[in-house]
Design an enzyme around this catalytic site. Structure first.
Site, PDB file in Angstrom:
ATOM      1  CG  HIS A  22       6.546  -5.279  10.581  1.00 41.01           C
ATOM      2  ND1 HIS A  22       6.136  -4.649  11.732  1.00 41.01           N
ATOM      3  CD2 HIS A  22       5.623  -6.247  10.329  1.00 41.01           C
ATOM      4  CE1 HIS A  22       5.014  -5.217  12.165  1.00 41.01           C
ATOM      5  NE2 HIS A  22       4.685  -6.193  11.333  1.00 41.01           N
ATOM      6  CB  SER A  77       1.351 -10.685  -2.104  1.00 40.45           C
ATOM      7  OG  SER A  77       1.685 -10.426  -3.443  1.00 40.45           O
ATOM      8  CG  ASP A 130       4.739 -14.309   9.961  1.00 41.98           C
ATOM      9  OD1 ASP A 130       5.660 -13.645  10.465  1.00 41.98           O
ATOM     10  OD2 ASP A 130       3.804 -14.769  10.613  1.00 41.98           O
TER      11      ASP A 130
END
Length: 362
Positions: free
Chosen positions: A220, A331, A144
Site C-alpha cells: 500500500h 519479496s 507486512d
C-alpha cells in the site's frame, strides 16, 4: 469387468495429477529447508549473537546468476495458475500455512476451498479492519514483513542488511529530469545522493522491508504522495531472504525491480518493489503497461515511464494506506525518501511489522 474398472480409474487419476504431486513435493521440500534456515537465524538473533557477514565471491554470484531463475519463476507462475481439484486444496494450502505461519483468521475468506489455485491463495485479501492505518504518523509500513534495515543514507550507499551495502545510484538508476517532478531544481551537489535532496536541511532516509512467503502480499501507499515516474529494471530473480541478503552484496541491484518515484510534502519520495525467485510478477494497480519477468531481458537495461503528461500534469496522487500493488509469493520493498533532520524511525532491525503501523515520526 467391474473389478477392473474399480482398479484402473484411481490409477488414471493419479497419473493425471502427477504434476500436483511434484509441486507438493518440491514446494514442501523447499518450504521445510527455508523454515529450518529461518529458524536457525531467529535462534541466533534471540540469543543476541550477531550473524557474521560472509560475502559471496564473484564466481559464486556468477554461478547463482547462471541458474535460470527467470525461466523457473515463469514456470512456477504458470503452475500457480493451474486450478487445483477441490479435494486437493485443503491439504496443499494447509502445508503452506503450517510451513510459513500464515494467519488465516485475518483473511477476508478463511475457507481454503474458495481459492482455486495457489496464485489466488498467495494474493488473498484481508478483512477490512485487520490492518488499521496509523493516522498520527506521516509514514507507515506499506506492507507486512520484517525490517531488515533503516536509517540515514550515507556516502551514496544503502545497507540491505547490517554490514552489507549497495550503491544508491545503481539501485535507482540515473537521476530523472526535474521536469518530471513537481519540486524545484535541487541545489547542485557533488553526489547522486545530494542531487536527490531538494530542500536545505533535509536528509535522505531508507527502510528495507522483507515480505516472507507467509505474509500478506499486497502493498500500500506508505504516505500521501504523488507518483510521477516508474522505472522497471528487468534483472535477475535471486532469492531476497535475509540469509541471501547477508551473502550477496548489491543483491537488490542485481534483481528485477520496479522503482516508483515522486514527491511528498518534504520533497523526494520513492518506493521500490524488488522481485525475487518465484516472484517474477510485480503488479502496480494503476500501471497497466507494466509487465515484469518477460522473456526478453537485456542485462543492465531499464524502461522508463512518466505519469506526467499533457492530460495529467499532476502524476498519480496516492493517499496513505491506499492499495498500490502486489507480489506473487513474497519479496522486498525499499523506501528511499527525503525528510527533515529531526525525522526518527520507531523501529528495531529484525522486528516484524504490519501494514499500517508507523515507521517513523517527525
Amino acid at each position: 469387468p467391474d473389478r477392473k474398472k474399480l482398479h484402473t480409474a484411481p490409477v488414471g487419476q493419479v497419473f493425471r495429477l502427477r504434476p500436483f504431486h511434484v509441486l507438493v513435493a518440491t514446494g514442501g521440500g523447499y518450504a521445510g529447508y527455508r523454515k529450518y534456515e529461518d529458524y536457525k537465524l531467529e535462534q541466533l538473533e534471540k540469543r543476541g549473537i550477531e550473524v557474521p557477514v560472509r560475502l559471496a565471491s564473484e564466481w559464486e554470484v556468477a554461478l547463482y546468476k547462471s541458474v535460470p531463475t527467470r525461466l523457473l519463476s515463469r514456470a512456477w507462475g504458470r503452475l500457480n495458475q493451474v486450478e487445483l481439484p477441490t479435494w486437493l486444496r485443503k491439504p496443499v494450502y494447509s502445508l503452506y500455512i503450517w510451513t510459513f505461519g500464515v494467519n488465516m483468521k485475518e483473511a477476508a475468506v478463511e475457507d481454503l476451498h474458495h481459492y482455486r489455485n495457489l496464485s489466488e491463495f498467495f494474493r488473498r485479501k484481508l478483512k477490512p479492519q485487520a490492518r488499521p492505518v496509523c493516522g498520527v504518523h506521516s509514514v507507515i509500513s506499506p506492507s507486512d514483513g520484517k525490517i531488515l534495515n533503516f536509517g540515514q543514507v550515507k556516502n551514496c550507499e544503502v545497507e540491505q542488511v547490517k554490514g552489507v551495502t549497495y550503491s544508491l545510484e545503481s539501485f535507482l538508476g540515473p537521476r530523472i529530469s526535474t521536469e518530471e517532478m513537481h519540486f524545484s531544481q535541487a541545489p547542485p551537489g557533488n553526489s547522486f545522493q545530494q542531487q536527490l535532496v531538494t530542500k536545505e536541511g533535509n536528509e535522505l532516509y531508507h527502510c528495507v522491508i522483507y515480505l516472507a512467503p507467509g505474509d500478506y502480499h499486497c502493498f500500500h501507499s506508505p504516505t500521501d504522495w504523488t507518483v510521477s515516474h516508474r522505472r522497471h529494471f528487468p534483472g535477475s530473480l535471486m532469492s531476497v531472504n535475509p540469509g541471501v541478503a547477508r551473502w550477496i552484496k548489491e543483491l537488490f541491484c542485481h534483481n528485477e525491480r520496479v522503482v516508483l518515484t515522486g514527491d511528498w510534502k518534504h520533497g523526494f519520495f520513492s518506493l521500490t518493489a524488488v522481485g525475487a525467485t518465484n516472484v517474477g510478477s510485480i503488479r502496480i494497480y494503476f500501471d497497466q503497461d507494466l509487465h515484469t519477468n518477460s522473456p526478453s531481458y537485456s542485462k543492465g537495461s531499464y524502461n522508463d515511464f512518466s505519469f506526467i503528461s499533457n492530460n495529467n500534469k499532476e502524476g498519480i496522487p496516492m493517499r496513505k494506506g491506499e492499495h498500490l500493488g502486489e507480489f506473487n509469493l513474497g519479496s522486498t520493498i525499499v523506501l528511499i525518501f527525503e525528510a527533515p533532520k529531526d525525522f526518527k524511525f520507531n523501529l528495531k532491525a529484525g522486528q516484524k511489522i504490519r501494514f499500517g503501523e508507523a515507521l517513523g515520526s517527525l
